[in-house]
Design an enzyme around this catalytic site. Structure first.
Site, mmCIF file in Angstrom:
data_model
loop_
_atom_site.group_PDB
_atom_site.id
_atom_site.type_symbol
_atom_site.label_atom_id
_atom_site.label_comp_id
_atom_site.label_asym_id
_atom_site.label_seq_id
_atom_site.Cartn_x
_atom_site.Cartn_y
_atom_site.Cartn_z
ATOM 1 N N CYS A 1 3.354 -3.020 4.013
ATOM 2 C CA CYS A 1 2.498 -1.883 4.359
ATOM 3 C C CYS A 1 3.268 -1.085 5.409
ATOM 4 O O CYS A 1 4.463 -1.334 5.605
ATOM 5 C CB CYS A 1 1.110 -2.321 4.826
ATOM 6 S SG CYS A 1 1.063 -3.348 6.293
ATOM 7 N N HIS B 1 9.439 -30.030 11.142
ATOM 8 C CA HIS B 1 8.749 -28.768 10.834
ATOM 9 C C HIS B 1 7.619 -28.996 9.832
ATOM 10 O O HIS B 1 6.602 -28.317 9.856
ATOM 11 C CB HIS B 1 9.748 -27.729 10.337
ATOM 12 C CG HIS B 1 10.846 -27.515 11.328
ATOM 13 N ND1 HIS B 1 10.617 -26.954 12.559
ATOM 14 C CD2 HIS B 1 12.157 -27.861 11.293
ATOM 15 C CE1 HIS B 1 11.745 -26.933 13.252
ATOM 16 N NE2 HIS B 1 12.700 -27.487 12.507
ATOM 17 N N THR C 1 3.227 -0.955 8.802
ATOM 18 C CA THR C 1 3.772 -1.797 9.881
ATOM 19 C C THR C 1 4.039 -3.231 9.441
ATOM 20 O O THR C 1 4.750 -3.965 10.120
ATOM 21 C CB THR C 1 2.743 -1.893 11.027
ATOM 22 O OG1 THR C 1 1.523 -2.424 10.472
ATOM 23 C CG2 THR C 1 2.476 -0.540 11.663
ATOM 24 N N ASP D 1 0.875 -1.173 0.000
ATOM 25 C CA ASP D 1 0.000 0.000 0.000
ATOM 26 C C ASP D 1 0.915 1.227 0.000
ATOM 27 O O ASP D 1 2.133 1.103 -0.201
ATOM 28 C CB ASP D 1 -0.981 -0.038 1.198
ATOM 29 C CG ASP D 1 -0.303 0.202 2.540
ATOM 30 O OD1 ASP D 1 0.949 0.299 2.583
ATOM 31 O OD2 ASP D 1 -1.013 0.296 3.554
ATOM 32 N N ILE E 1 1.609 -5.278 9.528
ATOM 33 C CA ILE E 1 0.601 -6.050 10.266
ATOM 34 C C ILE E 1 -0.661 -6.285 9.438
ATOM 35 O O ILE E 1 -1.172 -7.409 9.363
ATOM 36 C CB ILE E 1 0.277 -5.361 11.614
ATOM 37 C CG1 ILE E 1 1.528 -5.361 12.499
ATOM 38 C CG2 ILE E 1 -0.878 -6.065 12.322
ATOM 39 C CD1 ILE E 1 1.399 -4.526 13.763
ATOM 40 N N HIS F 1 11.967 -23.091 9.263
ATOM 41 C CA HIS F 1 11.016 -23.808 10.110
ATOM 42 C C HIS F 1 9.558 -23.658 9.676
ATOM 43 O O HIS F 1 8.740 -24.516 9.998
ATOM 44 C CB HIS F 1 11.133 -23.320 11.563
ATOM 45 C CG HIS F 1 12.379 -23.813 12.239
ATOM 46 N ND1 HIS F 1 12.626 -23.623 13.582
ATOM 47 C CD2 HIS F 1 13.454 -24.492 11.743
ATOM 48 C CE1 HIS F 1 13.796 -24.172 13.889
ATOM 49 N NE2 HIS F 1 14.334 -24.699 12.800
HETATM 50 C C1 RB5 Z 1 -1.652 2.963 6.507
HETATM 51 O O1 RB5 Z 1 -1.640 4.197 7.136
HETATM 52 C C2 RB5 Z 1 -1.305 1.847 7.481
HETATM 53 O O2 RB5 Z 1 -2.360 1.664 8.367
HETATM 54 C C3 RB5 Z 1 -1.009 0.573 6.718
HETATM 55 O O3 RB5 Z 1 0.063 0.807 5.867
HETATM 56 C C4 RB5 Z 1 -0.612 -0.622 7.554
HETATM 57 O O4 RB5 Z 1 0.415 -0.311 8.427
HETATM 58 C C5 RB5 Z 1 -1.694 -1.383 8.188
HETATM 59 O O5 RB5 Z 1 -1.490 -2.386 8.867
#
Ligand code: RB5
Length: 154
Positions: A68, A136, A70, A10, A72, A101
């Site tokens: 992205c 594994h 983070t 993103d 996450i 693993h």
């Molecule tokens: C975008 O601002 C941010 O939320 C996205 O890049 C990401 O980190 C979401 O997990």
């Protein structure tokens, strides 16, 4: 391993995606399909994660990279797909063991977390480390079995 890769981000991972593409193409070792985004405008990460994962599940690519801010959101989305083992890695150690693993088939990075130098090394470790198999493999099968039993119950 296959020298074709699919990559996506993103806006939060756009710059790191561009740096990784240049890095992989410069060594002319990899053919990289860029699944977007193609600029820094704010964007949603799930459609990109679905696109990259789709390329792997269709058998067009063995491995992919998602980025992205983070890492996450991309990890959560990619791991909703059966057969995808997406690993959010922040260092050499996690990158190495995600392959040894976990047989991770998607590397996930936080574009706002990592410096470019470290991120490129993580990519190299991820791409150049093979799965150990053995015990594994049995553990990965246990995840698959759980998914299968969940499907049968629904
Ligand atoms: C975008 O601002 C941010 O939320 C996205 O890049 C990401 O980190 C979401 O997990």
């Amino acid at each position: 391993m296959d020298k074709r890769l699919i990559i996506g981000s993103d806006h939060g991972g756009f710059e790191l995606k561009e740096a990784i593409k240049s890095h992989l193409i410069k060594g002319s070792q990899y053919e990289v399909l860029d699944a977007g985004v193609y600029d820094r405008n704010p964007s949603d990460y799930p459609p990109i994660a679905h696109r990259v994962v789709g390329g792997i599940l269709k058998g067009e690519f063995q491995r992919g990279i998602l980025i992205c801010g983070t890492g996450i959101g991309m990890s959560i989305t990619a791991n909703r797909h059966r057969g995808i083992r997406a690993a959010l890695c922040h260092d050499h150690y996690t990158a190495r063991y995600s392959r040894l693993h976990n047989d991770a088939n998607v590397l996930v990075l936080g574009g706002r977390v990592l410096g470019v130098g470290l991120a490129l090394e993580i990519v190299d470790v991820f791409l150049n480390t093979e799965f150990e198999g053995g015990r594994h493999k049995r553990r990965l099968c246990l995840i698959e079995e759980y998914e299968e039993s969940k499907r049968e119950r629904s």
